[in-house]
Design a protein around this motif. Sequence first.
Motif, mmCIF file in Angstrom:
data_model
loop_
_atom_site.group_PDB
_atom_site.id
_atom_site.type_symbol
_atom_site.label_atom_id
_atom_site.label_comp_id
_atom_site.label_asym_id
_atom_site.label_seq_id
_atom_site.Cartn_x
_atom_site.Cartn_y
_atom_site.Cartn_z
ATOM 1 N N ALA A 262 0.648 -1.428 -0.039
ATOM 2 C CA ALA A 262 0.025 0.038 0.070
ATOM 3 C C ALA A 262 1.111 1.588 0.087
ATOM 4 O O ALA A 262 0.633 1.763 -0.695
ATOM 5 C CB ALA A 262 -1.248 0.275 1.178
ATOM 6 N N MET A 263 1.839 0.957 0.898
ATOM 7 C CA MET A 263 2.877 2.000 0.979
ATOM 8 C C MET A 263 3.592 2.130 -0.467
ATOM 9 O O MET A 263 3.964 4.041 -1.371
ATOM 10 C CB MET A 263 3.506 2.141 1.900
ATOM 11 C CG MET A 263 3.802 2.241 3.218
ATOM 12 S SD MET A 263 5.002 2.163 4.169
ATOM 13 C CE MET A 263 5.592 3.840 4.571
ATOM 14 N N LYS A 264 3.812 1.619 -0.982
ATOM 15 C CA LYS A 264 4.368 1.560 -2.750
ATOM 16 C C LYS A 264 3.605 2.551 -3.802
ATOM 17 O O LYS A 264 3.682 3.603 -3.811
ATOM 18 C CB LYS A 264 4.838 0.436 -2.677
ATOM 19 C CG LYS A 264 4.875 0.585 -4.424
ATOM 20 C CD LYS A 264 5.536 -0.499 -5.396
ATOM 21 C CE LYS A 264 5.573 -0.210 -6.454
ATOM 22 N NZ LYS A 264 5.602 -2.071 -7.781
ATOM 23 N N MET A 265 2.378 2.002 -3.666
ATOM 24 C CA MET A 265 0.882 2.199 -3.910
ATOM 25 C C MET A 265 1.260 3.738 -4.066
ATOM 26 O O MET A 265 0.540 5.144 -5.091
ATOM 27 C CB MET A 265 0.091 2.299 -4.029
ATOM 28 C CG MET A 265 -0.420 0.681 -4.474
ATOM 29 S SD MET A 265 -0.040 0.329 -6.237
ATOM 30 C CE MET A 265 0.836 -1.188 -6.486
ATOM 31 N N VAL A 266 1.331 4.538 -2.186
ATOM 32 C CA VAL A 266 0.688 5.957 -2.709
ATOM 33 C C VAL A 266 2.301 6.415 -2.679
ATOM 34 O O VAL A 266 1.486 7.860 -3.473
ATOM 35 C CB VAL A 266 0.707 6.129 -0.531
ATOM 36 C CG1 VAL A 266 0.155 7.223 -0.509
ATOM 37 C CG2 VAL A 266 -0.286 5.081 -0.356
ATOM 38 N N ALA A 267 3.361 5.730 -2.546
ATOM 39 C CA ALA A 267 4.286 6.728 -3.158
ATOM 40 C C ALA A 267 4.308 6.725 -4.495
ATOM 41 O O ALA A 267 5.046 7.993 -5.350
ATOM 42 C CB ALA A 267 5.918 6.599 -2.663
ATOM 43 N N ALA A 268 4.059 5.809 -6.000
ATOM 44 C CA ALA A 268 3.949 6.020 -6.941
ATOM 45 C C ALA A 268 3.141 7.111 -7.472
ATOM 46 O O ALA A 268 3.055 8.328 -8.392
ATOM 47 C CB ALA A 268 3.421 5.059 -7.279
ATOM 48 N N SER A 269 1.782 7.370 -6.424
ATOM 49 C CA SER A 269 0.911 7.926 -7.130
ATOM 50 C C SER A 269 0.961 9.532 -7.334
ATOM 51 O O SER A 269 1.450 10.247 -7.230
ATOM 52 C CB SER A 269 -0.313 7.997 -6.136
ATOM 53 O OG SER A 269 -0.047 7.977 -4.872
ATOM 54 N N LYS A 270 1.981 9.920 -5.618
ATOM 55 C CA LYS A 270 2.786 10.829 -5.531
ATOM 56 C C LYS A 270 3.304 11.122 -5.830
ATOM 57 O O LYS A 270 3.619 13.012 -6.131
ATOM 58 C CB LYS A 270 2.793 11.752 -4.153
ATOM 59 C CG LYS A 270 2.072 10.651 -2.880
ATOM 60 C CD LYS A 270 2.583 11.265 -1.181
ATOM 61 C CE LYS A 270 1.589 11.327 -0.281
ATOM 62 N NZ LYS A 270 2.110 11.731 0.420
ATOM 63 N N LEU A 271 4.360 10.502 -6.573
ATOM 64 C CA LEU A 271 5.423 10.546 -7.476
ATOM 65 C C LEU A 271 5.136 11.290 -8.882
ATOM 66 O O LEU A 271 5.501 12.283 -9.214
ATOM 67 C CB LEU A 271 6.087 9.341 -7.492
ATOM 68 C CG LEU A 271 7.376 9.550 -8.666
ATOM 69 C CD1 LEU A 271 8.402 10.184 -8.063
ATOM 70 C CD2 LEU A 271 7.980 7.681 -8.817
ATOM 71 N N ARG A 272 4.186 10.623 -9.349
ATOM 72 C CA ARG A 272 3.433 11.599 -10.301
ATOM 73 C C ARG A 272 3.095 12.470 -10.518
ATOM 74 O O ARG A 272 3.658 13.288 -10.892
ATOM 75 C CB ARG A 272 2.108 10.200 -10.780
ATOM 76 C CG ARG A 272 1.930 9.620 -11.663
ATOM 77 C CD ARG A 272 0.888 8.983 -12.087
ATOM 78 N NE ARG A 272 0.138 8.132 -11.382
ATOM 79 C CZ ARG A 272 -0.207 6.994 -10.716
ATOM 80 N NH1 ARG A 272 -1.268 7.464 -10.938
ATOM 81 N NH2 ARG A 272 -0.177 6.473 -10.127
ATOM 82 N N ALA A 273 2.077 13.292 -9.275
ATOM 83 C CA ALA A 273 2.124 14.567 -8.830
ATOM 84 C C ALA A 273 3.344 15.717 -9.124
ATOM 85 O O ALA A 273 3.302 16.441 -9.881
ATOM 86 C CB ALA A 273 1.097 14.810 -8.176
ATOM 87 N N ILE A 274 3.647 14.983 -8.208
ATOM 88 C CA ILE A 274 5.355 15.746 -8.264
ATOM 89 C C ILE A 274 5.826 15.577 -9.691
ATOM 90 O O ILE A 274 7.099 16.753 -9.308
ATOM 91 C CB ILE A 274 5.501 15.815 -6.588
ATOM 92 C CG1 ILE A 274 6.175 17.191 -5.957
ATOM 93 C CG2 ILE A 274 7.201 14.520 -6.788
ATOM 94 C CD1 ILE A 274 6.768 16.872 -4.586
#
Lengths: 324, 267
Positions: free
Chosen positions: A65-77
């Motif tokens: 789950a943390m990986k998915m969250v990091a992936a989505s945050k990465l996309r945005a930034i």
Amino acid sequence: MAMAALRKEGRRFAPLVSSPNPINAIRSTLAPTEEQVGLGVRSISTQVVRNRMKSVRNIQKITKAMKMVAASKLRAIQVRAENSRGLWQPFTALLGDTPSVNVKKNVIVTISSDKGLCGGINSTSVKISRALHKINSGPDTQCKYVVLGEKGKAQLIRDSKKDIELIMTELQKNFLNYTQVSVLADDILKNVEFDALRIVFNKFQSVVSFLPTTATVLSPEIVERESEAGGKIGDLDSYEIEGGETKSEVLQNLAEFQFSCVMFNAVLENACSEQGARMSAMDSSSRNAGDMLDRLTLTYNRTRQASITTELIEIISGASALEG
Amino acid sequence: MLNERTRTRLGSTTQQSPNFAFTLCGLPDSKLSKSDQNLLQSISDLPIRLISETPFATMFRQVAHRLLTRSTTTYSAGAAASIRRPYSTEVVADASSGDSAFVEAWKKVAPNIDPPKTPIQYMEPRPPTPSTLPSKLTVNFVLPYAAELSKAEVDMVIVPATTGQMGILPGHVPTIAELKPGLLSVHEGNDVKKYFISSGFAFVHSNSYADILAVEAVPLDRIDPAQVQKGLSEFTQKLNSASTDSDKAEAQIGVDVHSALNSALTG
């Protein structure tokens, strides 16, 4: 037969009993009439393994789950970081890049993350900062730190506490934007005396690679000094200055603007690198958890089968003892 | 050729693996000649082998092939680093004294750690001053959150310097100009694009490159004149009733910006 069935039932619903020692277990298989001792040992080993498996499985879910969250945050930034890359290039084109400049007052701005579990990027930044400190602190030069981010602060405060001028944390609590960073830059410029600012951050190259980088911003006096001395900024004199009353005033504004632009890009790149590093750290963590789970499952099955075999042997030998 | 078609094609492939390949979207417009493409094939074989075989590896390889732009990574020892993304064109560490002196000093202090990279290694070097007057001005107009114009070839740019509107033509003398809030217009043939910028800097280099950096820029047609009038009257009021110096300064800034907006809209 009924006894065996009852025993099986007991085993399934038996609460966790205090574990007898393993020697007891061996003796119990050899003495098939000793039912209770063997029963206790069997249930515990599978129970322990099962608990372990449950916790490892939970960890795997969390890290996934943390990986998915990091992936989505990465996309945005990431989009924002890339768009901001054009901002520092004009300054480097104008003033060149002088990491080896020799000045009296150096300030190292270390950018790190607030949260952990992001791989080695914070340690890398701190290592680079320490090395820069060593290069630039001599008999007549001084070198100070400005730390952004909790993780950098935790590492640097251990051995360089007296050299730290300013600490800023919780940068990413509000959405990172240029206004916030320029206020930060203003803070640093007002409170810290510097001849050269060296910003240390991790530049985001790709999801798996982050390059430690240091960008140097010189104070206007040093810019003048270097341009007179020739070298890379040598042709600064050929530039006409428009605006402001004096050249030094414009250069002052230029230096401040340069610092805030470079900081903005640096902070965004570091945030990107943080998310990317967290993604890969959590990914390898889930993979490890998966491997561990596989091994535990094998152990569990082996233990379970061993206990079933033991029970069968006991029953059969008990039955044959009755007959013969 | 990396163009719209390729971009949409990439867009469709990335849907298969959104959380990883998505990062590879967003390409600049760059054109590759045939010879460069062949060169790229050989370069791209190098770094790809070093990527571990993750589930995304095949996807990555396909996309990376199309994404590698013309970069000078052929020469760099940094080819050992992973896939080059189109925005970070990496140039090998300068032979100029600054970088090598830095690397030397670094090796003495921390021989086991690689020296950090410096920004000049991430930039494409600017072309030298041409001997004849170039016909077009190359403009980079950047904002903190976007690069409005990147290497756009235009005829003329008019910037609002603090000393007044300044026109920049190809062959302009090298200048560093501080900008005040005002109108920026970019002239390309008969096209004129107007932006209202809120201060910044403009550099003109001797090779007819102009860098305009602004903190905020808005195309003129997005400004609401009614709001401008309202803001102007509000700030004039504040200026008259301001007591402390900082209040006065803030109100003065507001008045300046709004009156500049006004004149930009009308003028």
